[in-house]
Design a protein around this motif. Structure first.
Motif, PDB file in Angstrom:
ATOM      1  N   ILE A 182       6.930  13.449  -9.648  1.00 10.16           N
ATOM      2  CA  ILE A 182       6.285  13.841  -8.398  1.00 10.16           C
ATOM      3  C   ILE A 182       7.385  14.058  -7.373  1.00 10.16           C
ATOM      4  N   GLU A 183       7.643  15.319  -7.047  1.00 11.61           N
ATOM      5  CA  GLU A 183       8.793  15.661  -6.210  1.00 11.61           C
ATOM      6  C   GLU A 183       8.378  16.625  -5.105  1.00 11.61           C
ATOM      7  N   ASP A 184       8.906  16.359  -3.897  1.00 11.60           N
ATOM      8  CA  ASP A 184       8.637  17.209  -2.722  1.00 11.60           C
ATOM      9  C   ASP A 184       7.139  17.360  -2.487  1.00 11.60           C
ATOM     10  N   GLY A 185       6.389  16.280  -2.645  1.00 10.16           N
ATOM     11  CA  GLY A 185       4.938  16.336  -2.524  1.00 10.16           C
ATOM     12  C   GLY A 185       4.408  15.605  -1.313  1.00 10.16           C
ATOM     13  N   SER A 186       3.120  15.781  -1.070  1.00 14.57           N
ATOM     14  CA  SER A 186       2.474  15.156   0.074  1.00 14.57           C
ATOM     15  C   SER A 186       1.110  14.593  -0.307  1.00 14.57           C
ATOM     16  N   PHE A 187       0.919  13.320   0.065  1.00 12.27           N
ATOM     17  CA  PHE A 187      -0.387  12.668  -0.007  1.00 12.27           C
ATOM     18  C   PHE A 187      -0.826  12.299   1.411  1.00 12.27           C
ATOM     19  N   CYS A 188      -0.367  13.049   2.406  1.00 11.07           N
ATOM     20  CA  CYS A 188      -0.659  12.736   3.814  1.00 11.07           C
ATOM     21  C   CYS A 188      -2.169  12.714   4.056  1.00 11.07           C
ATOM     22  N   GLY A 189      -2.629  11.625   4.647  1.00 12.73           N
ATOM     23  CA  GLY A 189      -4.038  11.517   4.992  1.00 12.73           C
ATOM     24  C   GLY A 189      -4.975  11.377   3.814  1.00 12.73           C
ATOM     25  N   ALA A 190      -4.442  11.192   2.614  1.00 15.69           N
ATOM     26  CA  ALA A 190      -5.287  11.079   1.421  1.00 15.69           C
ATOM     27  C   ALA A 190      -5.884   9.671   1.319  1.00 15.69           C
ATOM     28  N   THR A 191      -7.020   9.581   0.654  1.00 12.60           N
ATOM     29  CA  THR A 191      -7.606   8.303   0.276  1.00 12.60           C
ATOM     30  C   THR A 191      -7.336   8.129  -1.210  1.00 12.60           C
ATOM     31  N   ILE A 192      -6.640   7.046  -1.562  1.00  9.40           N
ATOM     32  CA  ILE A 192      -6.231   6.810  -2.941  1.00  9.40           C
ATOM     33  C   ILE A 192      -6.703   5.407  -3.310  1.00  9.40           C
ATOM     34  N   ALA A 193      -7.675   5.306  -4.200  1.00  8.73           N
ATOM     35  CA  ALA A 193      -8.262   4.003  -4.516  1.00  8.73           C
ATOM     36  C   ALA A 193      -8.330   3.772  -6.025  1.00  8.73           C
ATOM     37  N   ASN A 194      -7.936   2.577  -6.428  1.00 10.79           N
ATOM     38  CA  ASN A 194      -7.995   2.178  -7.839  1.00 10.79           C
ATOM     39  C   ASN A 194      -7.224   3.128  -8.743  1.00 10.79           C
ATOM     40  N   ILE A 195      -6.022   3.460  -8.314  1.00 15.80           N
ATOM     41  CA  ILE A 195      -5.146   4.355  -9.072  1.00 15.80           C
ATOM     42  C   ILE A 195      -3.946   3.555  -9.571  1.00 15.80           C
ATOM     43  N   ASN A 196      -3.529   3.825 -10.804  1.00  8.03           N
ATOM     44  CA  ASN A 196      -2.319   3.223 -11.361  1.00  8.03           C
ATOM     45  C   ASN A 196      -1.255   4.304 -11.502  1.00  8.03           C
ATOM     46  N   PHE A 197      -0.080   4.034 -10.953  1.00  9.93           N
ATOM     47  CA  PHE A 197       1.085   4.892 -11.136  1.00  9.93           C
ATOM     48  C   PHE A 197       2.015   4.139 -12.091  1.00  9.93           C
ATOM     49  N   ARG A 198       2.285   4.717 -13.255  1.00  7.26           N
ATOM     50  CA  ARG A 198       3.140   4.020 -14.225  1.00  7.26           C
ATOM     51  C   ARG A 198       4.179   4.982 -14.782  1.00  7.26           C
ATOM     52  N   ASP A 199       5.430   4.493 -14.844  1.00 12.74           N
ATOM     53  CA  ASP A 199       6.544   5.266 -15.415  1.00 12.74           C
ATOM     54  C   ASP A 199       6.694   6.631 -14.745  1.00 12.74           C
ATOM     55  N   CYS A 200       6.481   6.674 -13.437  1.00 13.40           N
ATOM     56  CA  CYS A 200       6.598   7.935 -12.696  1.00 13.40           C
ATOM     57  C   CYS A 200       7.894   7.960 -11.890  1.00 13.40           C
ATOM     58  N   ARG A 201       8.328   9.155 -11.583  1.00 12.73           N
ATOM     59  CA  ARG A 201       9.465   9.351 -10.693  1.00 12.73           C
ATOM     60  C   ARG A 201       8.941  10.034  -9.433  1.00 12.73           C
ATOM     61  N   PHE A 202       9.140   9.369  -8.283  1.00 13.48           N
ATOM     62  CA  PHE A 202       8.775   9.924  -6.981  1.00 13.48           C
ATOM     63  C   PHE A 202      10.062  10.287  -6.245  1.00 13.48           C
ATOM     64  N   ALA A 203      10.164  11.491  -5.723  1.00 10.65           N
ATOM     65  CA  ALA A 203      11.322  11.889  -4.925  1.00 10.65           C
ATOM     66  C   ALA A 203      10.853  12.766  -3.774  1.00 10.65           C
ATOM     67  N   ASN A 204      11.177  12.344  -2.562  1.00 10.69           N
ATOM     68  CA  ASN A 204      10.814  13.093  -1.354  1.00 10.69           C
ATOM     69  C   ASN A 204       9.299  13.334  -1.285  1.00 10.69           C
ATOM     70  N   VAL A 205       8.556  12.236  -1.259  1.00  7.40           N
ATOM     71  CA  VAL A 205       7.095  12.283  -1.226  1.00  7.40           C
ATOM     72  C   VAL A 205       6.612  11.549   0.022  1.00  7.40           C
ATOM     73  N   SER A 206       5.605  12.097   0.688  1.00  6.14           N
ATOM     74  CA  SER A 206       5.051  11.469   1.880  1.00  6.14           C
ATOM     75  C   SER A 206       3.655  10.918   1.621  1.00  6.14           C
ATOM     76  N   PHE A 207       3.479   9.642   2.018  1.00  7.12           N
ATOM     77  CA  PHE A 207       2.168   9.005   2.014  1.00  7.12           C
ATOM     78  C   PHE A 207       1.723   8.730   3.455  1.00  7.12           C
ATOM     79  N   SER A 208       2.261   9.465   4.417  1.00  8.55           N
ATOM     80  CA  SER A 208       1.938   9.246   5.830  1.00  8.55           C
ATOM     81  C   SER A 208       0.431   9.311   6.060  1.00  8.55           C
ATOM     82  N   TYR A 209      -0.072   8.330   6.786  1.00 11.08           N
ATOM     83  CA  TYR A 209      -1.492   8.241   7.155  1.00 11.08           C
ATOM     84  C   TYR A 209      -2.433   8.163   5.950  1.00 11.08           C
TER      85      TYR A 209
END
Length: 195
Positions: A83-110
């Motif tokens: 997951i690179e150069d992505g945006s989850f801004c303002g998202a609702t994220i519930a009961n999610i599992n992130f496993r063995d992932c690579r995050f780079a330059n990602v926003s979870f703002s708000y």
């Protein structure tokens, strides 16, 4: 109508598989309700804004420039995703599992994250500006340059003040161990417990 005044397209696994084989049409991912779909490919810079993902899995996916802004993700997994150069801004994220992932330059703002588990992931240049982390956990995470975590509202629904304090300490230890010497509460952090 999930969003006021608008009906969403409904996509199941068969429709997704057909679109993946034929090349995704324009706006395929935007303003769409995905029900129990396993995603294994997405085009770069996929626009997933204002979509709903019900019990969906993202498996061995490259999510380059994916925009989940104002989307809702309920149940499911991200496994072995880049997951690179992505945006989850303002998202609702519930009961999610992130496993063995690579995050780079990602926003979870708000974003509002509830009962999300992030395990065995690498995270670099991640923005948590005014993110709500409710009963979420980070384990065996390699983190670097985590931004604005001090503004996040870290809480645990139904927990005592002491339990929330432990939750906050645990998240800071996992994501920003170098900040332990800094104050972990911030004036803009609504409802944060000072430690």
């Amino acid at each position: 109508e999930i969003y006021p005044g608008e009906k969403l397209k409904i996509i199941d696994q068969a429709l997704y598989d057909r679109a993946a084989a034929d090349g995704f049409p324009k706006d395929f991912f935007r303003r769409t309700y995905f029900n129990q779909v396993t995603f294994y490919c997405l085009p770069d810079r996929a626009d997933l804004t204002h979509s709903i993902f019900n019990d969906c899995d993202f498996t061995v996916c490259r999510l380059k420039g994916a925009n989940f802004q104002e989307s809702r993700l309920y149940g499911g997994n991200f496994h072995d995703c880049n997951i690179e150069d992505g945006s989850f801004c303002g998202a609702t994220i519930a009961n999610i599992n992130f496993r063995d992932c690579r995050f780079a330059n990602v926003s979870f703002s708000y974003a509002y994250m509830r009962k999300c588990n992030t395990i065995d992931c690498s995270m670099e240049e991640i923005n948590f500006y005014n993110t709500v982390l409710n009963s979420s956990a980070y384990s065996r995470v390699s983190a670097k340059n985590i931004r604005r975590l001090y503004t996040a509202n870290i809480t645990a629904g139904g927990a005592t003040e002491q339990e929330v304090k432990w939750q906050r300490q645990s998240i800071f230890r996992a994501l920003a161990p170098e900040s332990q010497a800094l104050p972990l509460n911030h004036p803009k952090s609504k409802g944060a417990i000072a430690i």
